[in-house]
Structure formats: structure tokens, C-alpha cells
Design a protein around this motif. Structure first.
Motif, PDB file in Angstrom:
ATOM      1  N   UNK A 103      54.876  51.332  89.757  1.00  0.00           N
ATOM      2  CA  UNK A 103      54.696  51.783  91.128  1.00  0.00           C
ATOM      3  C   UNK A 103      55.827  51.490  92.105  1.00  0.00           C
ATOM      4  N   UNK A 106      58.154  53.905  94.045  1.00  0.00           N
ATOM      5  CA  UNK A 106      57.671  54.813  95.091  1.00  0.00           C
ATOM      6  C   UNK A 106      57.870  54.219  96.491  1.00  0.00           C
ATOM      7  N   UNK A 107      57.776  52.884  96.588  1.00  0.00           N
ATOM      8  CA  UNK A 107      57.948  52.218  97.890  1.00  0.00           C
ATOM      9  C   UNK A 107      59.348  52.504  98.414  1.00  0.00           C
ATOM     10  N   UNK A 110      59.642  56.162  99.579  1.00  0.00           N
ATOM     11  CA  UNK A 110      58.988  56.437 100.867  1.00  0.00           C
ATOM     12  C   UNK A 110      59.865  55.962 102.019  1.00  0.00           C
ATOM     13  N   UNK A 111      60.527  54.806 101.828  1.00  0.00           N
ATOM     14  CA  UNK A 111      61.428  54.302 102.854  1.00  0.00           C
ATOM     15  C   UNK A 111      62.511  55.303 103.216  1.00  0.00           C
ATOM     16  N   UNK A 270      50.119  49.235  90.479  1.00  0.00           N
ATOM     17  CA  UNK A 270      50.127  48.631  91.821  1.00  0.00           C
ATOM     18  C   UNK A 270      51.489  48.061  92.135  1.00  0.00           C
ATOM     19  N   UNK A 271      51.701  47.640  93.391  1.00  0.00           N
ATOM     20  CA  UNK A 271      52.985  47.059  93.767  1.00  0.00           C
ATOM     21  C   UNK A 271      53.221  45.730  93.042  1.00  0.00           C
ATOM     22  N   UNK A 326      61.125  63.183  95.778  1.00  0.00           N
ATOM     23  CA  UNK A 326      60.622  61.849  95.459  1.00  0.00           C
ATOM     24  C   UNK A 326      59.299  61.903  94.712  1.00  0.00           C
ATOM     25  N   UNK A 330      58.611  60.260  90.892  1.00  0.00           N
ATOM     26  CA  UNK A 330      57.482  59.398  90.553  1.00  0.00           C
ATOM     27  C   UNK A 330      56.832  59.857  89.242  1.00  0.00           C
TER      28      UNK A 330
END
Lengths: 567, 106
Positions: A103, A106-107, A110-111, A270-271, A326, A330
Motif C-alpha cells: 500500500x 499509493x501514499x 497521492x501527495x 495497509x500503510x 497513479x 497502484x
């Protein structure tokens, strides 16, 4: 050994969270066998773009042609922005990060996307309405030209240089990775082609290089995603469930108990360890979000469209394509987990990718489309770097020729032929400098350079732009000195942060504990502009404030707007 | 550059039009509102990841897909959507109001 290498790579990714480009390329690079398919396809791309450059060169007569390319539509400009922004390193780095950790990639993605609405809401249309060629046109609109344009030129050169070095080093690493050619070749090819595009084709050629590259990247990635989804019956649930199963099986094979293995398999959903320290994370987030609105080569793209309406459409389309890109990365990262994890052609013992940490999507391309498609994707990845460096160079050349030479030295009365000559000389010098810097910095960690470029843009350019556009009380001194203080704060805090203070200078403890300065240096920039303007009692300050209603009227209505397509 | 427009120029007529002030106010308010939403939602997303990882890893509806994946996808779609909201209103309502003001001033 492998483990500590991976940890080091993960750290670099974290440090380079704010990196637009090559920063995500981390870890050891292993030179691959010479990939002739990729080289041929890349040759095809270069051929087409050179042909376009030739056509553009014949139509580039005025200074305006050179800087703006004579006007394109919002849709085309949006694609060009996406081409400029979706870097090869995001493509290779994010997919590989997802392949390894799930995951977290993806963070990062998004940034990179959230800066675009900010650009749209606060600066885009006003920028288009007031400016002609560079963002300094806007920042200095009602001010004394000398100080504000000098600040803007210095900050543009700083941002561009850090960004450019990272791109050049990334190009060198990519070409070893994808084409199997030596580092120096890559640097020279990139530097040389970039000079040709900008020198002869100006903004028109640069735009088309970016547009073609964006279309190639988006269609190539779409094809790959379709290949992945066909494997899982076009069900995301199946894709994720299989990825978890693969990771669980790998954990079992590495000797974990079934319970621990199941936990480890689930962890990709999850993160993970990507965000440890919330302050650093938010600070990176702000550098990304606000830095996008201060990147000179992105802002310059608004002057290629004829009016505010098309400027808005540009961002709309840029956001659509970048967001889509993006989302694709993913799926590709998870697709790589499912499709290549157990194939000994792609993954060696211990689950490490063959050819280095960033090869996940390349192996996936080979698994789905064979050698030909691998060649295509490699060529696209390399073409990406060309698109970005051409845009960067053009914005730096404009800062020198338009802001420093024509506006400051010649007080706005420059001979257009001479101005054009200055921008071309700057381009050549920059090309040479880029090649040299690329060689000098070959072994350096370039991750922090890109994050620094974003932080500088966010702390210097963004506050100056916003304050000069939206605050009546802003003065020449406030904009020029306040902006400089924002820049210095970003620079100083970066030097005092662990990235340099500990990693480069070797001190035990960093004076500034967070890895990105933006959360502190952006407010410092705003505060400095506000305070200096407030205390400014010079006669010029009165003029600056009196000029606001006129500037406001023009920025809001586009009345008297300089035609982008004026010839 | 002149500091204040002389009487009865197009500029002066635009400035004197109350619809101009209304347009600028509405557009400004709309921009800041959307900016605030963007910044707050993004900061909340990052904070959620930083402070409550187990919650984010929670599966949705008994399947494999986690809350984090759903929220991440929502961030991508939401970013595009908020841009679309602005562009639709700006290129529609705001631009036509502006065109009326400019028409009258000319």
C-alpha cells in the motif's frame, strides 16, 4: 546484507518522498544486457520528436514563439503537464515500492496529485491573465522590476538546478537499467537532445515531446493494466486476495510461522513503515502540495494557452491524467506481486528483483507483452526524462533571457533578436552544465535534491506569488526579500536536517529533526513577506500598494491580457 | 503603469459595476473554500495513516480490500472531482457573469 541494502533503499525512498522524478530510483543499479529493441524504439521516438522540432523551428520566429510555442489548447496543455509531471521514477519506483511493501506506494502518489487543485484554485487563472512568459511577470507585475525579477531568476535557477541534477543522474541510472549502455552515454544523449529540442524548437517542440510521451506512457500502462486484470477476471478483489496469498506464501517459505506469515501477507493492504513521524510526513505533504504551485517549469506552461478558461482546462486535464496514471501504477504494483513473484526469470532467491530494486514494472511488461513490449516501456521511461529536462531548461533559459537580460538589464527594451540569442546561449550553457553535474553527482543521493527543489519552490515562489496576487499591502521589498528569506529558510533547515547534517556531514544528531522543511519554511516565507511589507515605509511601497486595484482588475477579468498567441 | 484608472475608461466602468465586486467576492470565497477542503482532507488522510495504521488496514465488507485502499482511491478520485467542480462553475457561471460585465463596460 540484502536486508540492510533494502532498508537503506527504503530510507532513501522515505527521504525522497517529495521527489518528482528520479528520487524513487533507489538501491544498487545493475547494468543490464544491451537491449536493442528498447534502443530502436527510443530511436523511433527521438526521430519523431526531432522531426517535430524541425517543423517547430521553422515556425519559431519571435521571442513569444520561443517561450510559449504560439498557443495550444487546454487539453493539449493538460497532457503536456502530465507528460512533464509523471516521471519515469514514479513509474518504476512506485510500482516497485508497491511490489515490495504494498500500500505505501499509493501514499506517495497521492501527495503528488493534491498540489494540482491548489494551483487551480489560487494561481492558475490569475497567472494566465497577468503573465506573458515567466511567473516573474506575475510576481513583479506592480513592483519595481529589478529586485523581484532578480529574486525570481535566482530561485528559478536554484529549483531547476536541483531538479535537473536529479533527472540527469536518474537518466544515467535508467539507461544502465533499461538499455544496458554506460552512464556517460546516457548523460550525453539526454543533455544533447534536450539542447536540440529547446534550441531549435523552443516551447512548441518541448510541448509536443511532452504530449507524445504522455500518450505513450498512459497507453502503455493501460495496456499493462488490462493484461493484469485479464489474469484475475477483471476483479479487484481477486487481484488483492491473490497478492495477499502470494505474500503469505513467500513469508511461509522464509520460515515464518503460519500465523505470522498471514499477518505479513495482510500487511500489504495497509500503510506500513512509510510514515513514521507525522510531522515529517505532513511537512513532505506540504512541500509537494505547495511546491507544485511554485515550480517554474510547471507555471510556465500556463502561458502556452490563450486565456484563463483554457488554463483551467489545462489543470483539469492534467489532474485527470496524473490521477489516472497513479491509479494505474497502484494496480501494476499489485499485478507484479501476483504475476512475477514466483518466476525465477524475474525474481532471484530471497524475493529480490533481478536487475535491481526498481525493475518490477519492467518484468511485468515482459511477462505480459514479451521482449517487444519491454522495449516499448523502456523507451517510454527514457523518453520521460527528455520531456522533463527540456521543460526545466526552457524555464531556466527564460528566467535568464526574459527576466534578467530583457527586463532587468535592458529595462524591458531588449532587441528581440538579442533576447532570443541570450536564451539560446543559456540553453547551451545549461546543457553542458547538466552533463557535467550529472557526471559529478553520479554517486550522490539525488533523492533529497528533488525534495529540496519542491521545498524551495513551496517556500520561495509560492508565497511570493500568492501574496503579490492576493494581498494589497505587499511591496517590492516584501516580495523580493521575503521570498529570499523563504528560500533561505528552506535551504538552511535542509542543511540542518538529518538528510545533510547526519548523512553528509556525519554529525550524530540533526539540529532540525524533520526530513522536510516545508511545514516551517513556507510559513516563514509568508511571515517574512508580510512583516517586511508592513514595515516598508519607502516611497516605492506607496506606489506598490496603489498599483493593486489595477493589477487586481486585470488578474480577475483578463482585461488587457497579453495574447499568448500574439505574433 | 498607472496607479488608478482615469474616469470613464473601460477599467473604471468595470470597477464601478457592482456585479464585478460580487463576482470577485463569490469566486474568491469559492476558491478559498475548495482550497481549505483540499488541505484539510489531505492532512486528515496523512494523519490517519500516521496515527491509526491498524484502522486503515481493516478489511471492508469481509473481503481483502482494506479501508486504506478505499480511502486512497477516494483521494485520487476526489482530487479530480474537486478540480472538476471548480472548473464547471468557473468556466460556466463565473465566465458568463464576467462576459456580461465586460460587454456592458465596452
Amino acid at each position: 546484507m540484502m536486508r540492510s541494502m533494502w532498508r537503506c533503499a527504503a530510507l532513501l525512498v522515505l527521504l525522497g518522498w517529495a521527489s518528482g522524478a528520479t528520487a524513487a530510483i533507489t538501491g544498487a543499479i545493475q547494468r543490464q544486457p544491451t537491449n536493442w529493441t528498447a534502443i530502436l524504439m527510443f530511436g523511433g521516438f527521438v526521430g519523431i520528436t526531432l522531426w517535430i522540432t524541425g517543423a517547430a523551428a521553422r515556425r519559431t520566429r519571435t521571442v513569444s514563439d520561443f517561450y510559449t510555442g504560439g498557443g495550444i489548447t487546454g487539453f493539449q496543455n493538460g497532457l503536456a503537464m502530465a507528460g512533464d509531471y509523471c516521471s519515469a521514477a514514479s513509474f518504476l519506483g512506485i510500482t516497485s515500492q508497491i511490489f515490495n511493501d504494498g500500500y505505501d506506494g499509493l501514499i506517495y502518489a497521492i501527495g503528488f496529485l493534491v498540489g494540482w487543485p491548489i494551483v487551480l484554485f489560487l494561481v492558475a487563472e490569475k497567472l494566465r491573465n497577468l503573465g506573458r512568459f515567466t511567473f516573474a511577470d506575475v510576481a513583479s507585475y506592480r513592483f519595481l522590476q529589478g529586485p523581484v525579477r532578480s529574486f525570481a531568476a535566482v530561485s528559478t535557477l536554484l529549483v531547476v538546478t536541483f531538479y535537473l541534477i536529479a533527472q540527469m543522474v536518474g537518466a544515467g541510472q535508467l539507461i544502465q537499467l533499461l538499455f544496458g549502455l554506460p552512464y556517460l552515454y546516457a548523460i550525453t544523449v539526454v543533455g544533447g537532445l534536450m539542447m536540440v529540442y529547446v534550441l531549435f524548437g523552443g516551447m512548441r517542440a518541448t510541448s509536443w515531446v511532452q504530449i507524445i510521451k504522455a500518450v505513450m506512457l498512459l497507453s502503455g500502462a493501460t495496456f499493462l493494466v488490462l493484461g493484469v486484470m485479464a489474469q484475475v477476471g477483471f476483479s479487484f478483489e481477486t487481484l488483492f486476495a491473490r497478492a495477499v496469498a502470494v505474500k503469505t506464501k513467500l513469508a511461509l517459505e522464509s520460515g515464518l510461522s503460519p500465523g505470522d506469515a498471514a499477518t505479513k501477507g495482510r500487511a500489504i493492504m495497509g500503510p506500513g513503515g512509510f510514515i513514521k513521524d507525522p510531522i515529517s510526513a505532513l511537512s513532505f505533504g506540504f512541500a509537494l502540495m505547495l511546491g507544485t504551485a511554485g515550480l517554474p517549469h510547471i507555471l510556465m506552461r500556463f502561458f502556452t494557452v490563450p486565456n484563463a478558461r483554457e488554463a483551467r482546462k489545462s489543470i483539469m486535464w492534467a489532474t485527470v491524467w496524473i490521477g489516472y496514471f497513479y491509479a494505474l501504477t497502484f494496480v501494476l504494483g499489485f499485478g507484479a506481486i501476483v504475476m512475477i513473484s514466483f518466476n525465477p526469470d524475474y525474481v532471484g532467491v530471497g524475493g529480490a528483483l533481478r536487475g535491481g530494486n526498481n525493475m518490477a514494472v519492467m518484468h511485468l511488461a515482459h511477462a505480459i507483452g514479451g521482449n517487444l513490449f519491454l522495449g516499448f516501456i523502456s523507451a517510454v521511461a527514457f523518453a520521460t526524462i527528455l520531456a522533463v529536462v527540456a521543460g526545466l531548461t526552457l524555464s531556466a533559459a527564460s528566467a535568464i533571457s526574459h527576466d534578467v537580460y530583457a527586463s532587468v538589464m535592458r529595462k524591458g527594451n531588449a532587441d528581440p533578436v538579442k533576447e532570443l540569442r541570450v536564451s539560446r546561449i543559456t540553453t547551451i550553457l545549461l546543457g553542458i552544465a547538466a552533463i557535467i553535474l550529472g557526471v559529478v553527482f553520479e554517486k550522490q543521493n539525488v533523492a533529497f535534491m528533488v525534495s529540496l527543489a519542491f521545498a524551495l519552490a513551496a517556500s520561495g515562489n509560492f508565497p511570493v506569488l500568492v501574496m503579490s496576487l492576493l494581498w494589497k499591502g505587499c511591496t517590492t521589498n516584501g516580495a523580493a526579500w521575503g521570498g529570499a528569506i523563504g528560500l533561505l529558510a528552506a535551504f538552511g533547515l535542509t542543511v540542518l536536517s538529518p538528510v545533510i547534517w547526519v548523512a553528509v556531514f556525519g554529525f550524530d544528531q540533526a539540529i532540525f529533526p524533520y526530513s522536510s522543511p516545508a511545514l516551517f519554511s513556507v510559513p516563514a516565507g509568508f511571515l517574512a513577506i508580510w512583516l517586511i511589507s508592513l514595515l516598508d515605509r519607502s516611497p516605492r511601497a506607496a506606489l506598490d500598494k496603489a498599483g493593486y486595484p489595477d493589477q487586481r482588475l486585470r488578474s480577475e477579468t483578463g482585461f488587457g491580457v497579453h495574447e499568448a498567441a500574439a505574433h | 503603469m498607472q496607479t488608478s484608472p482615469p474616469a470613464d475608461t473601460i477599467e473604471a466602468r468595470i470597477l464601478a459595476d457592482p456585479r464585478y465586486a460580487a463576482l470577485v467576492r463569490d469566486r474568491q470565497r469559492f476558491s478559498w473554500l475548495l482550497t481549505a477542503i483540499t488541505v484539510i482532507v489531505y492532512s486528515a488522510f496523512i494523519s490517519l495513516i500516521a496515527f491509526d495504521k491498524p484502522l486503515m488496514a481493516q478489511p471492508i465488507g469481509g473481503g481483502t480490500i482494506s479501508l486504506a485502499v478505499v480511502l486512497g482511491a477516494a483521494m485520487l478520485v476526489g482530487t479530480i472531482a474537486i478540480c472538476a467542480v471548480y472548473v464547471v462553475r468557473a468556466n460556466g457561471e463565473f465566465d458568463s457573469r464576467l462576459a456580461e460585465i465586460l460587454d456592458k463596460a465596452k
